[in-house]
Design an enzyme around this catalytic site. Structure first.
Site, PDB file in Angstrom:
ATOM      1  N   ALA A 157       0.838  -1.197   0.000  1.00 63.85           N
ATOM      2  CA  ALA A 157       0.000   0.000   0.000  1.00 63.85           C
ATOM      3  C   ALA A 157       0.872   1.245   0.000  1.00 63.85           C
ATOM      4  O   ALA A 157       1.840   1.335   0.747  1.00 63.85           O
ATOM      5  CB  ALA A 157      -0.908   0.015   1.229  1.00 63.85           C
ATOM      6  N   LYS A 158       0.514   2.199  -0.843  1.00 69.43           N
ATOM      7  CA  LYS A 158       1.187   3.509  -0.827  1.00 69.43           C
ATOM      8  C   LYS A 158       0.453   4.353   0.215  1.00 69.43           C
ATOM      9  O   LYS A 158      -0.353   5.224  -0.090  1.00 69.43           O
ATOM     10  CB  LYS A 158       1.161   4.145  -2.213  1.00 69.43           C
ATOM     11  CG  LYS A 158       2.088   5.349  -2.373  1.00 69.43           C
ATOM     12  CD  LYS A 158       2.132   5.797  -3.818  1.00 69.43           C
ATOM     13  CE  LYS A 158       2.940   7.064  -3.998  1.00 69.43           C
ATOM     14  NZ  LYS A 158       4.381   6.864  -3.775  1.00 69.43           N
ATOM     15  N   ALA A 159       0.718   3.999   1.462  1.00 74.53           N
ATOM     16  CA  ALA A 159      -0.014   4.572   2.590  1.00 74.53           C
ATOM     17  C   ALA A 159       0.646   5.854   3.078  1.00 74.53           C
ATOM     18  O   ALA A 159       1.881   5.969   3.092  1.00 74.53           O
ATOM     19  CB  ALA A 159      -0.074   3.555   3.727  1.00 74.53           C
TER      20      ALA A 159
END
Length: 307
Positions: A157-159
C-alpha cells in the site's frame, strides 16, 4: 501550495484552488490513515499526456483495499478527474496527486464512521531532485532508519503513514550533506530510497532488491520492460550494502525522481563517479516513452483533454 490559482477536484466537484480545504479534526490528519498516488503528465506532440495512468489508479485502489477503505469513486471517475486536473490547470506537463483520506465525522484510532474523501490536484513540478541530479547524479547515504517489516506496515500500500519513515531518513541524509537516503530492511538488506526504488548494474546485469519491504514502483516496472528491450537481463535478489558499494552503476527510479543516477554511496564512489552508460541508455529510453517518441509504448500515455 495553498495560495495558487487553479482548480482541485474534491469528492466529485471542481473547487477553486484556495477553497479546497478540510477541517482540522479530519481523521487522517491525526492518524495518518489514508493512501495516495503520484503521477506525471509530460508534454508530447499530441498534447499533455499522463504516464501509465491506469496502473497508478489500480495501485491506488489496491492501497485502499489493503487498508480496508471503501473507495467512493470508480476508476472511470478518477481517470476523468486526473485528465481534467491537467487541462483545467493549463499544464503542458506536471505532477498529479490523487489522495484518499478520512473525514472529521469522528476522532479516535478506529476510523469506523468516518467518511472517505478523494482529492485530485495537479501542478507544475520539474525534476524532483533538480535537473543536475538527472544529468550528473547524486550522493546518497544508507539511513540509520530501517524500512518497514511487512507485518508492521503492509508495504504494497502507498499509505500516507509510511512516509514518516521516509521523512526521517531523508532529513537525516540531507543534514549530513547527502542528496538522498537509502533504507535497509529489518534484516539488513537494501530495500529502497526514501521515495524511490533502486537498481544496480554489475557485470552487465541489472539487479534490483526484492520488493518485500519496498513499494512496487510503476517506474520500476517500466525500467524492467525497457531493460528487456535493450537486451539487459534483470534479476531480483537480496542485495547487501557492500554489493551496492561495488556496483558498476546505481540509479533510483520513481514518478518524481524519474531515473536518477547515483554516483556515491556512503562516501564510496560508484564506478567511475559519473552516471554509467546503461543508466544513460535507460534514461533515454524512458524519456522517449514519456514524451510520446516511442510508438511501441503509446499505450502507456493517456492524453489530458480540454474541459
Amino acid at each position: 501550495m495553498q495560495d495558487k490559482d487553479g482548480f482541485i477536484w474534491l469528492d466529485g466537484q471542481w473547487l477553486p484552488w484556495r477553497d479546497a480545504k478540510v477541517h482540522v479534526l479530519t481523521h487522517t490528519l491525526h492518524y495518518g490513515y489514508g493512501c495516495f498516488e503520484g503521477l506525471r503528465a509530460y508534454a508530447t506532440p499530441a498534447g499533455p499526456a499522463i504516464f501509465r495512468l491506469d496502473e497508478h489508479l489500480k495501485r491506488l485502489e489496491d492501497s485502499a483495499h489493503i487498508l480496508a477503505i471503501e473507495m467512493p469513486f470508480d476508476r472511470a471517475a478518477l481517470t476523468e478527474a486526473c485528465r481534467q486536473a491537467v487541462a483545467r490547470n493549463g499544464l503542458a506537463s506536471g505532477y498529479i496527486r490523487p489522495l484518499v483520506f478520512l473525514g472529521a465525522e469522528k476522532i479516535g484510532v478506529d476510523p469506523a464512521g468516518a467518511a472517505t474523501h478523494v482529492m485530485v490536484a495537479a501542478w507544475d513540478w520539474g525534476a524532483y531532485l533538480g535537473q543536475s541530479a538527472l544529468d550528473n547524479g547524486i550522493r546518497v547515504r544508507v539511513s540509520s532508519y530501517a524500512r518497514h517489516h511487512p507485518n508492521v506496515q503492509m508495504c504494497r500500500a502507498k499509505a500516507i503513514s509510511m512516509y514518516a519513515n521516509s521523512i526521517l531518513a531523508v532529513r537525516e541524509a540531507r543534514r549530513d550533506g547527502y542528496d538522498e537516503a537509502l533504507l535497509l530492511d529489518t534484516e539488513g538488506y537494501i530495500a529502497e530510497g526514501s521515495s524511490e526504488n533502486l537498481f544496480l548494474v554489475r557485470d552487465g546485469e541489472l539487479l534490483q532488491p526484492e520488493t518485500t519491504s519496498a513499494l512496487d514502483g510503476i517506474t520500476r516496472r517500466t525500467v524492467c520492460t525497457l531493460a528487456g528491450e535493450l537486451g539487459l537481463p534483470v534479476r531480483s535478489k537480496r542485495i547487501t550494502r557492500d554489493e551496492l558499494y561495488c556496483a558498476d552503476e546505481v540509479f533510483l527510479t520513481g514518478t518524481a525522481a524519474e531515473i536518477t543516477p547515483v554516483i556515491e554511496v556512503d562516501r564510496r564512489r560508484i564506478g567511475n563517479g559519473r552516471p554509467g552508460p546503461l543508466t544513460r541508455q535507460l534514461q533515454q529510453a524512458f524519456f522517449a516513452c514519456v514524451r510520446g517518441e516511442d510508438a511501441r509504448h503509446a499505450d502507456w500515455l493517456t492524453l489530458a483533454k480540454n474541459h
